[in-house]
Design an enzyme around this catalytic site. Structure first.
Site, PDB file in Angstrom:
ATOM      1  N   GLY A  11       0.822  -1.208   0.000  1.00  0.00           N
ATOM      2  CA  GLY A  11       0.000   0.000   0.000  1.00  0.00           C
ATOM      3  C   GLY A  11       0.848   1.247   0.000  1.00  0.00           C
ATOM      4  O   GLY A  11       0.578   2.216   0.720  1.00  0.00           O
ATOM      5  N   ALA A  12       1.896   1.250  -0.844  1.00  0.00           N
ATOM      6  CA  ALA A  12       2.908   2.306  -0.784  1.00  0.00           C
ATOM      7  C   ALA A  12       2.584   3.525  -1.640  1.00  0.00           C
ATOM      8  O   ALA A  12       3.366   4.471  -1.659  1.00  0.00           O
ATOM      9  CB  ALA A  12       4.265   1.738  -1.215  1.00  0.00           C
ATOM     10  N   SER A 142      -4.509   0.113  14.117  1.00  0.00           N
ATOM     11  CA  SER A 142      -5.301   1.333  14.306  1.00  0.00           C
ATOM     12  C   SER A 142      -5.725   1.408  15.764  1.00  0.00           C
ATOM     13  O   SER A 142      -5.827   0.374  16.446  1.00  0.00           O
ATOM     14  CB  SER A 142      -6.540   1.302  13.416  1.00  0.00           C
ATOM     15  OG  SER A 142      -7.451   2.327  13.757  1.00  0.00           O
ATOM     16  N   TYR A 155     -14.803  -2.633  10.435  1.00  0.00           N
ATOM     17  CA  TYR A 155     -13.455  -2.069  10.344  1.00  0.00           C
ATOM     18  C   TYR A 155     -12.700  -2.302  11.653  1.00  0.00           C
ATOM     19  O   TYR A 155     -11.538  -2.739  11.645  1.00  0.00           O
ATOM     20  CB  TYR A 155     -13.504  -0.572  10.033  1.00  0.00           C
ATOM     21  CG  TYR A 155     -12.138   0.071  10.082  1.00  0.00           C
ATOM     22  CD1 TYR A 155     -11.175  -0.241   9.125  1.00  0.00           C
ATOM     23  CD2 TYR A 155     -11.785   0.942  11.115  1.00  0.00           C
ATOM     24  CE1 TYR A 155      -9.904   0.327   9.178  1.00  0.00           C
ATOM     25  CE2 TYR A 155     -10.526   1.502  11.177  1.00  0.00           C
ATOM     26  CZ  TYR A 155      -9.582   1.193  10.205  1.00  0.00           C
ATOM     27  OH  TYR A 155      -8.323   1.733  10.272  1.00  0.00           O
TER      28      TYR A 155
END
Length: 253
Positions: A11-12, A142, A155
């Site tokens: 995910g760069a 997260s 999520y």
């Protein structure tokens, strides 16, 4: 100064991943950068090569596809498989809704990206680290992993899974000297909310109104700090928020 070390960052092409790629390039690492967007990958490669003199291997694939993950990573030449740091960053949130009104397609995208994608990449890379008895896996979680908030159900569940998987990896890989760190950021002004609200810029901006959120570079600094510690030191679990934020629920505005 070149370190001879290699970092793989998923995910760069935006947000934390892009900031981590820049930070590791600045520190002399070779970079394997992955993402779904070919044009952004090409732009990132150019920025890292021209700006930092980094050696860069871009890999275009979607972490949700087990076949694509395996094919892309197995295509790496032997000298690129000596991965010192794996940053499992690819992830997203989609919408806010009560559990009974949730969009099942959104659920599947979050689960497939945040949990299964992390597993697919890790499953391929970990045997290379085990063979060398060396490596560091940094999973981006997260604050939602630590406290569930209204309408964040699935999520939050996916990030709680990242937390649990990080603990499991740490235990399983202990005999091989492989570090595992979970970094859990709070509110950070990246594309996160724009993606969550499916392009609604006004709604995304409102999330960060009234306080100073984290920046992607702040999180990249924390990730680099964890990766730069001596071989005998491992940060297992780290929560980082803006000063105005206590956790996923309480923010002073």
């Amino acid at each position: 100064m070149k370190t001879g070390k290699t970092a793989l960052i998923t995910g760069a092409t935006a947000g934390f991943g892009e900031a981590c790629a820049e930070r590791f390039a600045r520190e002399g690492y070779r970079l394997i950068v992955t993402g779904r967007r070919k044009e952004r990958l090409a732009a990132l490669q150019q920025k890292l090569e021209e700006g930092f003199g980094a050696e860069v291997m871009p890999l275009e694939f979607d972490v949700r596809s087990r076949e694509a993950v395996t094919a892309a990573l197995e295509s790496l030449p032997d000298n690129w498989r000596q991965i010192d740091v794996l940053v499992n960053n690819a992830g997203l949130a989609l919408d806010l809704s009560t559990i009974d009104e949730g969009n099942v397609d959104d659920w599947e995208t979050m689960i497939d990206t945040n949990v299964k994608g992390l597993l697919y990449v890790s499953r391929t890379v970990i045997p290379w680290m085990k063979a060398r008895k060396s490596g560091h896996i940094i999973n981006i979680g997260s604050t939602a992993a630590k406290i569930v908030y209204a309408k964040g159900n699935v999520y939050c569940a996916t990030k709680a899974a990242v937390d649990a998987l990080s603990q499991g990896m740490r235990i399983d890989l202990l005999p091989y000297g492989i570090k595992v760190t979970a970094v859990h950021p709070g509110a950070a002004e990246t594309e996160f909310s724009l993606v969550r609200f499916k392009g609604d810029e006004s709604r995304a901006k409102d999330v960060y109104t009234g306080f100073q959120p984290l920046k992607a570079e702040d999180v990249a600094d924390v990730v680099w700090y964890c990766a730069s510690l001596p071989a005998h030191v491992c940060i297992n679990d780290l929560v980082v928020t803006a000063t105005a934020q206590a956790n996923a629920y309480y923010t002073f505005k």
